[in-house]
Design a protein around this motif. Structure first.
Motif, PDB file in Angstrom:
ATOM      1  N   PRO A  93       0.880  -0.820  -0.311  1.00  0.00           N
ATOM      2  CA  PRO A  93       0.486   0.151  -0.047  1.00  0.00           C
ATOM      3  C   PRO A  93       0.163   1.616   0.376  1.00  0.00           C
ATOM      4  O   PRO A  93       1.607   1.376   0.671  1.00  0.00           O
ATOM      5  N   LYS A  94       0.099   2.538  -0.762  1.00  0.00           N
ATOM      6  CA  LYS A  94       1.199   3.602  -0.830  1.00  0.00           C
ATOM      7  C   LYS A  94       1.313   4.231   0.258  1.00  0.00           C
ATOM      8  O   LYS A  94       1.985   5.002   0.850  1.00  0.00           O
ATOM      9  N   ASP A  95       0.227   3.823   1.007  1.00  0.00           N
ATOM     10  CA  ASP A  95       0.318   4.881   2.001  1.00  0.00           C
ATOM     11  C   ASP A  95       0.649   4.301   3.753  1.00  0.00           C
ATOM     12  O   ASP A  95       0.462   5.379   4.500  1.00  0.00           O
ATOM     13  N   GLU A  96       1.296   2.905   3.422  1.00  0.00           N
ATOM     14  CA  GLU A  96       2.505   2.761   4.355  1.00  0.00           C
ATOM     15  C   GLU A  96       3.332   2.598   3.834  1.00  0.00           C
ATOM     16  O   GLU A  96       4.177   2.545   2.692  1.00  0.00           O
ATOM     17  N   ARG A  97       4.176   2.951   5.654  1.00  0.00           N
ATOM     18  CA  ARG A  97       5.728   3.161   4.744  1.00  0.00           C
ATOM     19  C   ARG A  97       6.070   2.551   6.184  1.00  0.00           C
ATOM     20  O   ARG A  97       5.776   2.192   7.369  1.00  0.00           O
ATOM     21  N   VAL A  98       6.963   0.899   5.886  1.00  0.00           N
ATOM     22  CA  VAL A  98       8.324   0.826   6.323  1.00  0.00           C
ATOM     23  C   VAL A  98       9.131   0.897   6.577  1.00  0.00           C
ATOM     24  O   VAL A  98       9.723   0.958   6.622  1.00  0.00           O
ATOM     25  N   VAL A  99       8.809   0.731   8.390  1.00  0.00           N
ATOM     26  CA  VAL A  99       9.713   0.932   9.077  1.00  0.00           C
ATOM     27  C   VAL A  99      10.551   0.005   9.921  1.00  0.00           C
ATOM     28  O   VAL A  99      11.624   0.712  10.576  1.00  0.00           O
ATOM     29  N   GLU A 100      10.220  -1.343  10.084  1.00  0.00           N
ATOM     30  CA  GLU A 100      11.491  -1.922  10.573  1.00  0.00           C
ATOM     31  C   GLU A 100      11.322  -3.269  10.346  1.00  0.00           C
ATOM     32  O   GLU A 100       9.790  -3.778   9.886  1.00  0.00           O
ATOM     33  N   VAL A 117      12.037 -18.404   4.246  1.00  0.00           N
ATOM     34  CA  VAL A 117      11.829 -17.131   5.063  1.00  0.00           C
ATOM     35  C   VAL A 117      11.233 -16.665   5.603  1.00  0.00           C
ATOM     36  O   VAL A 117       9.977 -16.151   4.590  1.00  0.00           O
ATOM     37  N   VAL A 118      11.319 -16.255   6.760  1.00  0.00           N
ATOM     38  CA  VAL A 118       9.709 -16.025   7.034  1.00  0.00           C
ATOM     39  C   VAL A 118      10.300 -14.182   8.047  1.00  0.00           C
ATOM     40  O   VAL A 118      11.631 -14.456   8.711  1.00  0.00           O
ATOM     41  N   VAL A 119       9.811 -13.437   7.031  1.00  0.00           N
ATOM     42  CA  VAL A 119      10.518 -11.741   8.155  1.00  0.00           C
ATOM     43  C   VAL A 119       9.437 -11.280   8.603  1.00  0.00           C
ATOM     44  O   VAL A 119       8.391 -11.077   7.443  1.00  0.00           O
ATOM     45  N   GLN A 120       9.626 -10.456   9.111  1.00  0.00           N
ATOM     46  CA  GLN A 120       8.170  -9.612  10.618  1.00  0.00           C
ATOM     47  C   GLN A 120       8.496  -8.332   9.712  1.00  0.00           C
ATOM     48  O   GLN A 120      10.205  -7.342   9.864  1.00  0.00           O
ATOM     49  N   THR A 121       7.982  -7.993   9.739  1.00  0.00           N
ATOM     50  CA  THR A 121       7.667  -5.962   8.806  1.00  0.00           C
ATOM     51  C   THR A 121       6.931  -5.788   9.816  1.00  0.00           C
ATOM     52  O   THR A 121       5.624  -5.953  10.000  1.00  0.00           O
ATOM     53  N   LYS A 122       7.061  -3.718  10.426  1.00  0.00           N
ATOM     54  CA  LYS A 122       6.571  -3.281  11.053  1.00  0.00           C
ATOM     55  C   LYS A 122       6.059  -2.083   9.540  1.00  0.00           C
ATOM     56  O   LYS A 122       7.011  -1.453   9.205  1.00  0.00           O
ATOM     57  N   SER A 123       4.667  -1.697   9.799  1.00  0.00           N
ATOM     58  CA  SER A 123       4.739  -0.841   8.724  1.00  0.00           C
ATOM     59  C   SER A 123       3.562   0.221   9.412  1.00  0.00           C
ATOM     60  O   SER A 123       2.929   0.066   9.731  1.00  0.00           O
ATOM     61  N   PHE A 124       3.826   1.468   9.284  1.00  0.00           N
ATOM     62  CA  PHE A 124       3.408   2.909   9.252  1.00  0.00           C
ATOM     63  C   PHE A 124       2.274   3.037   8.251  1.00  0.00           C
ATOM     64  O   PHE A 124       2.912   3.221   7.063  1.00  0.00           O
ATOM     65  N   ASN A 125       0.567   3.197   8.981  1.00  0.00           N
ATOM     66  CA  ASN A 125      -0.246   3.590   7.977  1.00  0.00           C
ATOM     67  C   ASN A 125       0.039   5.167   8.168  1.00  0.00           C
ATOM     68  O   ASN A 125      -0.454   5.324   9.281  1.00  0.00           O
ATOM     69  N   ASN A 127      -1.856   7.379   7.009  1.00  0.00           N
ATOM     70  CA  ASN A 127      -4.162   8.297   7.240  1.00  0.00           C
ATOM     71  C   ASN A 127      -3.922   7.657   8.313  1.00  0.00           C
ATOM     72  O   ASN A 127      -5.308   8.246   8.871  1.00  0.00           O
ATOM     73  N   THR A 128      -3.895   6.437   9.222  1.00  0.00           N
ATOM     74  CA  THR A 128      -4.959   5.732  10.217  1.00  0.00           C
ATOM     75  C   THR A 128      -3.106   6.768  11.192  1.00  0.00           C
ATOM     76  O   THR A 128      -4.088   5.995  11.820  1.00  0.00           O
ATOM     77  N   LEU A 129      -2.686   6.744  11.325  1.00  0.00           N
ATOM     78  CA  LEU A 129      -1.102   6.393  12.418  1.00  0.00           C
ATOM     79  C   LEU A 129      -1.266   5.373  13.239  1.00  0.00           C
ATOM     80  O   LEU A 129      -1.952   4.736  13.983  1.00  0.00           O
ATOM     81  N   THR A 130      -1.787   4.350  11.941  1.00  0.00           N
ATOM     82  CA  THR A 130      -1.822   3.051  13.125  1.00  0.00           C
ATOM     83  C   THR A 130      -0.947   2.467  12.424  1.00  0.00           C
ATOM     84  O   THR A 130       0.129   2.762  11.295  1.00  0.00           O
ATOM     85  N   VAL A 131       0.438   0.838  13.106  1.00  0.00           N
ATOM     86  CA  VAL A 131       1.170   0.532  13.190  1.00  0.00           C
ATOM     87  C   VAL A 131       0.955  -0.134  12.870  1.00  0.00           C
ATOM     88  O   VAL A 131      -0.035  -1.680  13.327  1.00  0.00           O
ATOM     89  N   TYR A 132       1.251  -1.735  11.312  1.00  0.00           N
ATOM     90  CA  TYR A 132       0.709  -2.678  11.554  1.00  0.00           C
ATOM     91  C   TYR A 132       2.235  -3.402  11.240  1.00  0.00           C
ATOM     92  O   TYR A 132       2.992  -3.312  10.730  1.00  0.00           O
ATOM     93  N   GLU A 133       2.232  -4.837  11.728  1.00  0.00           N
ATOM     94  CA  GLU A 133       3.511  -5.948  11.747  1.00  0.00           C
ATOM     95  C   GLU A 133       2.217  -7.292  11.409  1.00  0.00           C
ATOM     96  O   GLU A 133       1.124  -7.785  11.519  1.00  0.00           O
ATOM     97  N   ARG A 134       3.030  -7.338  10.593  1.00  0.00           N
ATOM     98  CA  ARG A 134       3.199  -8.430   9.474  1.00  0.00           C
ATOM     99  C   ARG A 134       4.503  -9.305   9.402  1.00  0.00           C
ATOM    100  O   ARG A 134       5.428  -8.653   9.460  1.00  0.00           O
ATOM    101  N   ASN A 135       4.309 -10.855   8.872  1.00  0.00           N
ATOM    102  CA  ASN A 135       4.946 -11.905   9.117  1.00  0.00           C
ATOM    103  C   ASN A 135       5.368 -11.351   7.311  1.00  0.00           C
ATOM    104  O   ASN A 135       3.495 -12.303   6.648  1.00  0.00           O
ATOM    105  N   VAL A 136       6.132 -12.190   6.395  1.00  0.00           N
ATOM    106  CA  VAL A 136       6.065 -11.954   5.281  1.00  0.00           C
ATOM    107  C   VAL A 136       7.362 -13.049   4.440  1.00  0.00           C
ATOM    108  O   VAL A 136       8.328 -13.579   5.081  1.00  0.00           O
ATOM    109  N   SER A 137       5.927 -14.626   4.873  1.00  0.00           N
ATOM    110  CA  SER A 137       6.796 -15.606   4.072  1.00  0.00           C
ATOM    111  C   SER A 137       7.743 -15.207   2.405  1.00  0.00           C
ATOM    112  O   SER A 137       7.106 -14.346   1.014  1.00  0.00           O
TER     113      SER A 137
END
Length: 160
Positions: A93-100, A117-125, A127-137
């Motif tokens: 998503p363009k409104d999200e920025r990967v921060v970690e 490999v499993v990579v954990q990402t934290k993205s900051f949205n 628009n909503t000022l929310t941090v999302y944590e995701r695991n990406v394979s």
């Protein structure tokens, strides 16, 4: 009548110099082999060497994603899978920025030429000022000529 003076040579000078040269040659002989050994250690010949190189490749790839540099990230993609990797990266998503990012796990094949490999990402949205944590394979493959290349960037799972 002039007296001729005898010059007495001290034989210890050349002996000391020869000794220093021998000590230097013996002490420095290992330095000749350092580039050769370093090249071997970085070649990925052994499974341990390949495993050590994977974390560097994953970090480099994630850093390019972090900075939004898709072109450089695609340089670490297997040429046969570049289109799919590009599509997955453009779907971030363009409104999200990967921060970690952090590599959580790596499951190697028996010969350590393939890895899941499993990579954990934290993205900051923004628009909503929310941090999302995701695991990406991700799937990676090792080539002796080019090192680790990503072949699959998929299965995103929300955490929490």
């Amino acid at each position: 009548m002039k007296q001729k003076s005898k010059t007495v040579r001290n034989a210890s000078g050349p002996v000391v110099l020869l000794g220093l040269v021998i000590i230097c040659l013996i002490g420095l002989q290992g330095c000749i082999f350092v580039p050769i050994l370093d090249g071997f250690n970085n070649s990925g010949v052994t499974s341990t060497q390949r495993a050590a190189k994977l974390s560097k490749a994953v970090k480099e790839f994630q850093d390019y994603v972090f900075w939004g540099d898709v072109e450089k990230a695609l340089n670490l993609a297997d040429p046969e899978h570049r289109k799919e990797i590009n599509k997955a990266l453009l779907n971030i998503p363009k409104d999200e920025r990967v921060v970690e990012t952090k590599m959580l796990s790596a499951d190697y094949s028996e010969d350590a030429y393939d890895a899941d490999v499993v990579v954990q990402t934290k993205s900051f949205n923004k628009n909503t000022l929310t941090v999302y944590e995701r695991n990406v394979s991700q799937k990676w493959v090792f080539y002796m000529s080019s090192g680790w290349l990503i072949t699959e960037f998929g299965d995103v799972q929300e955490v929490g």
